[in-house]
Enzyme design. Structure first.
Site: not given
Ligand code: NAP
Length: 299
Positions: A53, A209-211, A214, A217
């Site tokens: 990461y 990536s539960p959201l 992002g 949005f």
């Molecule tokens: P996510 O919650 O789907 O996406 C986060 C993104 O959404 C951030 O850029 C955030 O922006 C944005 N966001 C959240 N709320 C919002 C809103 N109300 N309006 C606009 N934008 C919004 O999760 P993710 O970061 O993609 O993944 C979460 C975690 O999963 C990672 O940190 C990692 O630990 C893990 N992961 C694992 C794998 C794997 O292969 N195992 C792959 C990907 C991720 P802000 O930062 O500005 O709030």
């Protein structure tokens, strides 16, 4: 905060905080420490990281937090990953590839321990299925790391059920989780047997990536517009503050015990995930969102 039991002696907070984007947050160590303490106050004790990461920097950023306040370590569970080698122009790899050799797993886990400033990892995951994976070699690496007390438990990420079964058959310890992409916008893992296997093996899944990263949005695809409309309708019906809370509640209604990993570094957005724990969708509301994502009624 609700806890999810993965194994005897191992439980995670239902909501997990993810560090994939930690390098982009541009936080000082003090700011990252404050965020971590706020998470702990909310009951979020499980933190997800990976060796790669932030181009191999995010474990080190969290390590600085733990160095500043070492006593926090005992109040949390750290998940990290190995198995991907990124060609970043500095480490001699000419292309991105996977490596689940004994040598890589051990080297990477030892590097993670140093970067994270800790003497144990709660759960080490193999990040992606490696076509060249030799399960007996992985078993040797896991057994050694466990015996040395460096890693307490092991799991996988992005594995299909056949891949879990193949690896598990060579291990003398249970794989404790499969971390996979799950969201209202990405339904594959609901339908390909991954969640069925998690229930069968009592191996609760973590949702990355539960959201939808992002994207939901702002995306103007027909699907995103449909899903947003459904989420906003449900938000009004169940008293959610916004559609993000509904997205988390929708995942957590599934009987597999999904643990969403929050990807934001903003405390108000992490708070939304915690708020979602008190929201309840009925079956019609759940399926209305499913159908909006699918684009057609259930058959
Ligand atoms: P996510 O919650 O789907 O996406 C986060 C993104 O959404 C951030 O850029 C955030 O922006 C944005 N966001 C959240 N709320 C919002 C809103 N109300 N309006 C606009 N934008 C919004 O999760 P993710 O970061 O993609 O993944 C979460 C975690 O999963 C990672 O940190 C990692 O630990 C893990 N992961 C694992 C794998 C794997 O292969 N195992 C792959 C990907 C991720 P802000 O930062 O500005 O709030």
């Amino acid at each position: 905060m609700e806890r999810v039991t993965l194994q005897e002696g191992l439980s995670f907070s239902r909501i997990v905080h993810g560090h994939w984007r930690a390098a982009d947050w541009n936080k000082s160590t003090q700011e990252f420490l404050t965020l971590t303490e706020q998470c702990l106050e909310l009951g979020i004790t499980t933190f997800d990281n990976a060796n790669i990461y932030g181009d191999y920097t995010c474990e080190g950023l969290f390590g600085k937090v733990l160095k500043a306040k070492p006593y926090l370590r005992d109040r949390m569970e750290i998940v990290t990953k190995c198995g991907i080698k990124l060609a970043n122009g500095k480490n001699g790899f000419s292309l991105n590839h996977y490596d689940s050799s004994k040598e890589h797993i051990i080297e990477s886990a030892e590097r993670s321990l140093k970067e994270l400033n800790t003497d144990y990892i709660d759960v080490l995951l193999l990040h992606r299925p490696d076509v060249l994976l030799d399960p007996d070699e992985v078993a040797e690496a896991f057994t050694l790391l466990k015996k040395q007390g460096k890693v307490r438990h092991f799991g996988v990420s992005n594995y299909l059920p056949s891949q879990v079964n193949m690896l598990q058959a060579s291990l003398n310890m249970p794989l404790v989780t499969n971390q996979v992409e799950l969201s209202v916008m990405y339904r594959d893992n609901f339908e390909n047997g991954v969640l069925d296997q998690c229930i069968e093996k009592k191996m609760p899944p973590m949702a990355w990536s539960p959201l939808n990263q992002g994207l939901i949005f702002t995306s103007e695809t027909e699907k995103a517009i449909r899903v947003r409309d459904a989420l906003k309708k449900t938000a009004a019906e169940i008293g959610a503050n916004d559609m993000d809370e509904v997205m988390y509640a929708w995942l957590m209604k599934h009987p597999a015990g999904i643990m969403p990993i929050v990807g934001s570094g903003r405390i108000e957005r992490i708070q939304s995930a915690v708020n979602s724990l008190s929201l309840k969708l009925d079956r019609q509301q759940w399926y209305e969102i499913w159908v909006s994502s699918r684009g057609r009624d259930v058959d």
